[in-house]
Design a protein around this motif. Structure first.
Motif, PDB file in Angstrom:
ATOM      1  N   MET A  53     114.565  21.001 124.259  1.00  0.00           N
ATOM      2  CA  MET A  53     113.305  21.731 124.139  1.00  0.00           C
ATOM      3  C   MET A  53     112.310  21.050 123.183  1.00  0.00           C
ATOM      4  SD  MET A  53     111.759  24.696 125.067  1.00  0.00           S
ATOM      5  CE  MET A  53     110.928  26.145 124.427  1.00  0.00           C
ATOM      6  N   PRO A  54     112.727  20.565 122.007  1.00  0.00           N
ATOM      7  CA  PRO A  54     111.737  19.903 121.140  1.00  0.00           C
ATOM      8  C   PRO A  54     111.084  18.706 121.805  1.00  0.00           C
ATOM      9  CG  PRO A  54     113.718  20.430 119.894  1.00  0.00           C
ATOM     10  CD  PRO A  54     114.041  20.693 121.339  1.00  0.00           C
ATOM     11  N   ASN A  55     111.856  17.914 122.529  1.00  0.00           N
ATOM     12  CA  ASN A  55     111.291  16.757 123.216  1.00  0.00           C
ATOM     13  C   ASN A  55     110.316  17.186 124.305  1.00  0.00           C
ATOM     14  OD1 ASN A  55     112.905  15.153 121.626  1.00  0.00           O
ATOM     15  ND2 ASN A  55     114.495  14.884 123.178  1.00  0.00           N
ATOM     16  N   CYS A  56     110.682  18.238 125.041  1.00  0.00           N
ATOM     17  CA  CYS A  56     109.815  18.723 126.114  1.00  0.00           C
ATOM     18  C   CYS A  56     108.484  19.220 125.568  1.00  0.00           C
ATOM     19  CB  CYS A  56     110.517  19.828 126.896  1.00  0.00           C
ATOM     20  SG  CYS A  56     111.918  19.266 127.885  1.00  0.00           S
ATOM     21  N   MET A  57     108.520  20.018 124.510  1.00  0.00           N
ATOM     22  CA  MET A  57     107.284  20.531 123.939  1.00  0.00           C
ATOM     23  C   MET A  57     106.445  19.396 123.361  1.00  0.00           C
ATOM     24  SD  MET A  57     107.091  23.696 124.616  1.00  0.00           S
ATOM     25  CE  MET A  57     105.560  23.864 123.693  1.00  0.00           C
ATOM     26  N   HIS A  58     107.098  18.414 122.740  1.00  0.00           N
ATOM     27  CA  HIS A  58     106.379  17.265 122.182  1.00  0.00           C
ATOM     28  C   HIS A  58     105.660  16.487 123.285  1.00  0.00           C
ATOM     29  CE1 HIS A  58     105.512  13.767 119.682  1.00  0.00           C
ATOM     30  NE2 HIS A  58     106.023  13.024 120.637  1.00  0.00           N
ATOM     31  N   GLU A  59     106.377  16.218 124.368  1.00  0.00           N
ATOM     32  CA  GLU A  59     105.787  15.438 125.455  1.00  0.00           C
ATOM     33  C   GLU A  59     104.661  16.204 126.151  1.00  0.00           C
ATOM     34  OE1 GLU A  59     106.324  12.275 126.240  1.00  0.00           O
ATOM     35  OE2 GLU A  59     107.668  12.172 124.514  1.00  0.00           O
ATOM     36  N   LEU A  60     104.857  17.495 126.326  1.00  0.00           N
ATOM     37  CA  LEU A  60     103.816  18.309 126.961  1.00  0.00           C
ATOM     38  C   LEU A  60     102.527  18.253 126.145  1.00  0.00           C
ATOM     39  CD1 LEU A  60     103.702  20.349 129.443  1.00  0.00           C
ATOM     40  CD2 LEU A  60     103.875  22.140 127.717  1.00  0.00           C
ATOM     41  N   THR A  61     102.669  18.285 124.829  1.00  0.00           N
ATOM     42  CA  THR A  61     101.499  18.275 123.945  1.00  0.00           C
ATOM     43  C   THR A  61     100.864  16.898 123.870  1.00  0.00           C
ATOM     44  OG1 THR A  61     102.455  20.070 122.624  1.00  0.00           O
ATOM     45  CG2 THR A  61     100.699  18.773 121.615  1.00  0.00           C
ATOM     46  N   THR A  62     101.676  15.873 123.626  1.00  0.00           N
ATOM     47  CA  THR A  62     101.122  14.532 123.428  1.00  0.00           C
ATOM     48  C   THR A  62     100.498  13.966 124.697  1.00  0.00           C
ATOM     49  OG1 THR A  62     103.283  13.507 123.818  1.00  0.00           O
ATOM     50  CG2 THR A  62     102.698  14.003 121.536  1.00  0.00           C
ATOM     51  N   GLY A  64      98.730  15.702 126.709  1.00  0.00           N
ATOM     52  CA  GLY A  64      97.526  16.465 126.990  1.00  0.00           C
ATOM     53  C   GLY A  64      97.666  17.502 128.080  1.00  0.00           C
ATOM     54  N   LEU A  65      98.910  17.934 128.354  1.00  0.00           N
ATOM     55  CA  LEU A  65      99.158  18.863 129.459  1.00  0.00           C
ATOM     56  C   LEU A  65      99.336  20.310 129.012  1.00  0.00           C
ATOM     57  CD1 LEU A  65     101.588  16.545 131.386  1.00  0.00           C
ATOM     58  CD2 LEU A  65      99.481  17.487 132.356  1.00  0.00           C
ATOM     59  N   LYS A  66      99.477  20.529 127.727  1.00  0.00           N
ATOM     60  CA  LYS A  66      99.784  21.879 127.238  1.00  0.00           C
ATOM     61  C   LYS A  66      98.718  22.884 127.645  1.00  0.00           C
ATOM     62  CE  LYS A  66     100.787  24.471 122.999  1.00  0.00           C
ATOM     63  NZ  LYS A  66     100.994  24.366 121.523  1.00  0.00           N
ATOM     64  N   GLN A  67      97.449  22.569 127.433  1.00  0.00           N
ATOM     65  CA  GLN A  67      96.382  23.516 127.748  1.00  0.00           C
ATOM     66  C   GLN A  67      96.306  23.792 129.242  1.00  0.00           C
ATOM     67  OE1 GLN A  67      94.733  25.292 125.561  1.00  0.00           O
ATOM     68  NE2 GLN A  67      93.716  26.383 127.225  1.00  0.00           N
ATOM     69  N   ALA A  68      96.515  22.756 130.049  1.00  0.00           N
ATOM     70  CA  ALA A  68      96.480  22.944 131.506  1.00  0.00           C
ATOM     71  C   ALA A  68      97.598  23.878 131.959  1.00  0.00           C
ATOM     72  CB  ALA A  68      96.585  21.603 132.213  1.00  0.00           C
ATOM     73  N   VAL A  69      98.771  23.761 131.333  1.00  0.00           N
ATOM     74  CA  VAL A  69      99.892  24.641 131.676  1.00  0.00           C
ATOM     75  C   VAL A  69      99.598  26.068 131.232  1.00  0.00           C
ATOM     76  CG1 VAL A  69     102.319  25.142 131.169  1.00  0.00           C
ATOM     77  CG2 VAL A  69     101.616  22.809 131.740  1.00  0.00           C
ATOM     78  N   LEU A  70      99.037  26.225 130.036  1.00  0.00           N
ATOM     79  CA  LEU A  70      98.674  27.558 129.555  1.00  0.00           C
ATOM     80  C   LEU A  70      97.670  28.224 130.498  1.00  0.00           C
ATOM     81  CD1 LEU A  70      98.344  26.851 125.727  1.00  0.00           C
ATOM     82  CD2 LEU A  70      99.987  28.410 126.789  1.00  0.00           C
ATOM     83  N   GLU A  71      96.694  27.462 130.951  1.00  0.00           N
ATOM     84  CA  GLU A  71      95.690  28.013 131.867  1.00  0.00           C
ATOM     85  C   GLU A  71      96.310  28.373 133.215  1.00  0.00           C
ATOM     86  OE1 GLU A  71      92.600  25.128 132.082  1.00  0.00           O
ATOM     87  OE2 GLU A  71      91.981  25.402 129.994  1.00  0.00           O
ATOM     88  N   ALA A  72      97.209  27.525 133.697  1.00  0.00           N
ATOM     89  CA  ALA A  72      97.872  27.814 134.972  1.00  0.00           C
ATOM     90  C   ALA A  72      98.676  29.103 134.893  1.00  0.00           C
ATOM     91  CB  ALA A  72      98.773  26.647 135.373  1.00  0.00           C
ATOM     92  N   ALA A  73      99.317  29.318 133.756  1.00  0.00           N
ATOM     93  CA  ALA A  73     100.115  30.537 133.582  1.00  0.00           C
ATOM     94  C   ALA A  73      99.257  31.788 133.530  1.00  0.00           C
ATOM     95  CB  ALA A  73     100.957  30.429 132.309  1.00  0.00           C
ATOM     96  N   GLU A  74      97.957  31.618 133.328  1.00  0.00           N
ATOM     97  CA  GLU A  74      97.042  32.753 133.278  1.00  0.00           C
ATOM     98  C   GLU A  74      96.373  33.035 134.618  1.00  0.00           C
ATOM     99  OE1 GLU A  74      94.106  32.121 130.301  1.00  0.00           O
ATOM    100  OE2 GLU A  74      95.470  32.492 128.619  1.00  0.00           O
ATOM    101  N   ASN A  75      96.175  31.992 135.446  1.00  0.00           N
ATOM    102  CA  ASN A  75      95.248  32.202 136.551  1.00  0.00           C
ATOM    103  C   ASN A  75      95.689  31.698 137.916  1.00  0.00           C
ATOM    104  OD1 ASN A  75      94.764  29.384 136.535  1.00  0.00           O
ATOM    105  ND2 ASN A  75      93.136  29.619 135.005  1.00  0.00           N
ATOM    106  N   LYS A  76      96.966  31.344 138.077  1.00  0.00           N
ATOM    107  CA  LYS A  76      97.412  30.927 139.412  1.00  0.00           C
ATOM    108  C   LYS A  76      98.910  31.123 139.546  1.00  0.00           C
ATOM    109  CE  LYS A  76      95.568  27.029 138.618  1.00  0.00           C
ATOM    110  NZ  LYS A  76      94.957  25.691 138.786  1.00  0.00           N
ATOM    111  N   PRO A  77      99.439  31.168 140.770  1.00  0.00           N
ATOM    112  CA  PRO A  77     100.892  31.288 140.947  1.00  0.00           C
ATOM    113  C   PRO A  77     101.611  30.163 140.197  1.00  0.00           C
ATOM    114  CG  PRO A  77      99.773  31.670 143.027  1.00  0.00           C
ATOM    115  CD  PRO A  77      98.723  31.196 142.074  1.00  0.00           C
ATOM    116  N   PHE A  78     102.553  30.560 139.367  1.00  0.00           N
ATOM    117  CA  PHE A  78     103.198  29.654 138.412  1.00  0.00           C
ATOM    118  C   PHE A  78     104.711  29.806 138.535  1.00  0.00           C
ATOM    119  CE2 PHE A  78     105.130  28.614 134.390  1.00  0.00           C
ATOM    120  CZ  PHE A  78     104.354  27.619 133.815  1.00  0.00           C
ATOM    121  N   LEU A  79     105.400  28.686 138.697  1.00  0.00           N
ATOM    122  CA  LEU A  79     106.862  28.694 138.769  1.00  0.00           C
ATOM    123  C   LEU A  79     107.415  27.788 137.680  1.00  0.00           C
ATOM    124  CD1 LEU A  79     109.552  29.443 140.194  1.00  0.00           C
ATOM    125  CD2 LEU A  79     109.198  27.441 141.662  1.00  0.00           C
ATOM    126  N   GLY A  80     108.238  28.341 136.796  1.00  0.00           N
ATOM    127  CA  GLY A  80     108.933  27.567 135.777  1.00  0.00           C
ATOM    128  C   GLY A  80     110.393  27.398 136.153  1.00  0.00           C
TER     129      GLY A  80
END
Length: 216
Positions: A53-62, A64-80
């Motif tokens: 998990m620490p590596n995944c969160m680090h890579e998502l942030t570095t 530049g994908l974190k904000q895009a994922v946060l927005e997707a979780a708010e406004n479109k069908p999202f599968l984790g």
């Protein structure tokens, strides 16, 4: 128009997820991407993940994908999927790292003192292999999937949701743990549908057609 964007932040077997979705939706536009703009433009978003998990969160942030994922979780069908489920929550015991904080709760390690089956045999961690999934709610992504169907798991950590009503299914290993969650446009699973034969393909097909009621 991109129908489904699979978020590539360098963690996980994205090829198998992509191939499974292409199998159930042969005419759809499905892309594996590390471009946040592509994620933002896609109609649906899948966030898989394997590893720590620490590596995944680090890579998502570095990347530049974190904000895009946060927005997707708010406004479109999202599968984790797998880590894509765990990162939705507030924090994880794995490295004491913060998640995305979309759903309240924590990610816990399987407790060593409870890892015994009914015959007192020691159970292995990570939890690896096929296990039954017990559905707790009716949901469009469960359509055509028998309750107690078996799915494939590989993980050492599980989510502990602060609000039990988000739990969409549980699995026993050996005690019950949440293995799927659902809230509005979000559906996320601990198991790997792309490795779970017909039941997994059915779930992916259901996701590709899913129109959440909140968006109707």
């Amino acid at each position: 128009m991109i129908d489904i964007a699979i978020v590539d932040y360098g963690m996980g077997n994205l090829r198998s997820v992509s191939k499974a979705l292409e199998h159930v939706m042969p005419h759809a536009s499905i892309v594996v991407t590390n471009d946040p703009i592509v994620v933002q433009k896609a109609a649906r978003v899948v966030v898989p993940g394997q590893g720590a998990m620490p590596n995944c969160m680090h890579e998502l942030t570095t990347r530049g994908l974190k904000q895009a994922v946060l927005e997707a979780a708010e406004n479109k069908p999202f599968l984790g999927i797998c880590i894509g489920l765990q990162m939705l929550f507030d924090e994880s015991e794995e490295g004491n790292v913060n998640g995305l904080g979309i759903l309240p709760g924590k990610v816990r390690h399987f407790p060593h003192d409870t890892m015994f089956d009914a015959e007192k045999n020691k159970l292995k961690v990570p939890h690896m292999g096929w296990n039954q999934v017990h559905q707790t709610i009716e949901h469009p992504l469960w359509e055509g999937i028998a309750n107690d169907a078996r799915f494939y798991f590989v993980h050492s950590y599980y989510v502990e949701a602060a609000h039990p009503e988000v739990t969409a299914a549980y699995t026993r290993y050996p005690t019950p743990f949440t293995c799927a969650v659902a809230k509005d446009n979000i559906f996320a699973v601990q198991f790997h549908p792309e490795k779970s034969h017909l039941a997994g393909l059915t779930l992916l097909s259901n996701f590709a057609k899913w129109e959440p009621e909140s968006f109707a």
